[in-house]
Design an enzyme around this catalytic site. Structure first.
Site, PDB file in Angstrom:
ATOM      1  N   ASP A 293      -4.869  -3.965  14.369  1.00 56.74           N
ATOM      2  CA  ASP A 293      -5.667  -2.851  13.863  1.00 56.74           C
ATOM      3  C   ASP A 293      -6.666  -3.330  12.812  1.00 56.74           C
ATOM      4  O   ASP A 293      -7.487  -2.546  12.323  1.00 56.74           O
ATOM      5  CB  ASP A 293      -4.792  -1.718  13.326  1.00 56.74           C
ATOM      6  CG  ASP A 293      -3.906  -2.122  12.155  1.00 56.74           C
ATOM      7  OD1 ASP A 293      -3.894  -3.304  11.779  1.00 56.74           O
ATOM      8  OD2 ASP A 293      -3.192  -1.234  11.625  1.00 56.74           O
ATOM      9  N   SER A 294      -6.652  -4.629  12.522  1.00 53.79           N
ATOM     10  CA  SER A 294      -7.706  -5.228  11.706  1.00 53.79           C
ATOM     11  C   SER A 294      -9.070  -5.091  12.370  1.00 53.79           C
ATOM     12  O   SER A 294     -10.106  -5.287  11.725  1.00 53.79           O
ATOM     13  CB  SER A 294      -7.409  -6.712  11.444  1.00 53.79           C
ATOM     14  OG  SER A 294      -7.112  -7.396  12.650  1.00 53.79           O
TER      15      SER A 294
ATOM     16  N   GLU B 152       3.287 -11.240   5.851  1.00 54.60           N
ATOM     17  CA  GLU B 152       1.907 -11.286   5.340  1.00 54.60           C
ATOM     18  C   GLU B 152       1.846 -11.375   3.818  1.00 54.60           C
ATOM     19  O   GLU B 152       2.551 -10.655   3.116  1.00 54.60           O
ATOM     20  CB  GLU B 152       1.113 -10.058   5.806  1.00 54.60           C
ATOM     21  CG  GLU B 152      -0.323 -10.085   5.327  1.00 54.60           C
ATOM     22  CD  GLU B 152      -1.238  -9.107   6.032  1.00 54.60           C
ATOM     23  OE1 GLU B 152      -2.422  -9.028   5.647  1.00 54.60           O
ATOM     24  OE2 GLU B 152      -0.779  -8.427   6.975  1.00 54.60           O
TER      25      GLU B 152
ATOM     26  N   LYS C 227       3.367  -4.144  18.159  1.00 53.97           N
ATOM     27  CA  LYS C 227       3.696  -4.540  16.783  1.00 53.97           C
ATOM     28  C   LYS C 227       3.606  -3.330  15.879  1.00 53.97           C
ATOM     29  O   LYS C 227       2.740  -2.467  16.068  1.00 53.97           O
ATOM     30  CB  LYS C 227       2.745  -5.626  16.273  1.00 53.97           C
ATOM     31  CG  LYS C 227       3.090  -6.112  14.852  1.00 53.97           C
ATOM     32  CD  LYS C 227       2.196  -7.267  14.418  1.00 53.97           C
ATOM     33  CE  LYS C 227       0.858  -6.810  13.903  1.00 53.97           C
ATOM     34  NZ  LYS C 227       0.951  -6.027  12.636  1.00 53.97           N
TER      35      LYS C 227
ATOM     36  N   ASP D  15      -1.166  -3.646  18.366  1.00 52.58           N
ATOM     37  CA  ASP D  15      -0.775  -3.125  17.060  1.00 52.58           C
ATOM     38  C   ASP D  15      -0.720  -1.598  17.063  1.00 52.58           C
ATOM     39  O   ASP D  15      -1.646  -0.942  17.561  1.00 52.58           O
ATOM     40  CB  ASP D  15      -1.805  -3.578  16.027  1.00 52.58           C
ATOM     41  CG  ASP D  15      -1.194  -4.013  14.720  1.00 52.58           C
ATOM     42  OD1 ASP D  15       0.010  -3.795  14.510  1.00 52.58           O
ATOM     43  OD2 ASP D  15      -1.930  -4.589  13.898  1.00 52.58           O
TER      44      ASP D  15
ATOM     45  N   GLU E 115       4.180  -2.088  11.524  1.00 48.11           N
ATOM     46  CA  GLU E 115       4.400  -2.477  10.137  1.00 48.11           C
ATOM     47  C   GLU E 115       5.645  -1.785   9.575  1.00 48.11           C
ATOM     48  O   GLU E 115       5.869  -0.596   9.830  1.00 48.11           O
ATOM     49  CB  GLU E 115       3.189  -2.105   9.278  1.00 48.11           C
ATOM     50  CG  GLU E 115       1.932  -2.875   9.618  1.00 48.11           C
ATOM     51  CD  GLU E 115       0.775  -2.548   8.686  1.00 48.11           C
ATOM     52  OE1 GLU E 115       1.004  -1.875   7.646  1.00 48.11           O
ATOM     53  OE2 GLU E 115      -0.356  -2.961   8.984  1.00 48.11           O
TER      54      GLU E 115
END
Length: 255
Positions: free
Chosen positions: A43-44, A179, A110, A82, A112
């Site tokens: 999602d970057s 991270e 993925k 993501d 978070e």
């Protein structure tokens, strides 16, 4: 188990695992043909492709759109998609989102979060969908935390991160991204982890592998370069040069 995931697991302790982000067909195809192990459609993309200030503006439809592009390009690499913010707030929502994501042709998803997302990960894994976890600095919480801050700086923070790793591994994640975490804490987590750890901004050589943003690596986003990455190319300068050269060579009709 997905043969691609079996391959990733077999690399642990043999050589570093290489993961890179990619958000479209040509860049994903280049990464795949270069022999990369895993491609993350992160999602970057909200920042380096869409121009947002952070990842909290990215929608599920954005991710599905880019996931399809990358899935079409990658023939060998494990492709991970993501989950954007607020698409996995409950275990049931997380599962529904994961199912939609897998329809794009990717290999895994993925999300978070650590101990607070143990049940969410378990729900997805129990449905047969592979999950890469993500602990340490969580970009989706940047507004809550008032910026990007290094994690694991105190014994208490390091212990909490260790519990996060244990939770996601217990839930069935096949790997975990760590991270922007203090090098010593990341190394301790890796030593204790039953699954591969993938570092980003966690110190070189501390995790089983590393993930890098494509544009950071190749110099494709010159307006900001993280301090922990050394670009291996400068494509932004080459693109600018090529455009200027082409436009300067244009001639008037009839001349």
């Amino acid at each position: 188990m997905n043969p691609k995931i079996e391959k990733i697991l077999s690399l642990r302790g043999v050589r570093p695992i290489a993961e890179i982000t990619a958000y479209d067909y040509p860049n994903a195809r280049l990464a795949d043909e270069a022999g990369i192990d895993m491609i993350l459609v992160g999602d970057s993309l909200g920042m380096v492709v869409m121009g947002y200030p952070d990842t909290t503006h990215v929608t599920l439809e954005d991710m599905l759109h880019h996931g399809r592009m990358v899935a079409r390009a990658a023939k060998n690499a494990l492709v991970i998609l993501d989950m954007p913010i607020h698409t996995f707030d409950t275990p049931q929502q997380a599962l529904e989102t994961a199912r939609r994501m897998m329809e794009t042709g990717v290999d895994a998803v993925k999300l978070e979060g650590g101990a607070d997302k143990e049940e969410h990960i378990r729900a997805i894994v129990d449905a047969g969908i592979p999950v890469q976890a993500h602990i340490g600095l969580l970009p989706q919480k940047v507004k809550e935390e008032g910026g990007y801050h290094m994690k694991g700086k105190t014994d208490e923070e390091a212990a909490a991160l260790l519990r996060d790793m244990q939770a996601v591994a217990r839930a069935g994640a096949f790997s975990v991204v760590i991270e922007c975490t203090r090098k010593g804490a990341a190394a301790d987590i890796t030593a204790a982890s039953p699954i591969p750890t993938i570092g980003i901004g966690a110190g070189h050589g501390t995790c089983d592998g590393e993930v890098c943003v494509f544009h950071d690596l190749v110099g494709g986003f010159p307006w900001f370069v993280p301090s922990f990455i050394t670009p291996k190319a400068n494509i932004a300068a080459e693109i600018t040069r090529a455009i200027k050269e082409w436009s300067a060579e244009l001639t008037m009709p009839g001349k």
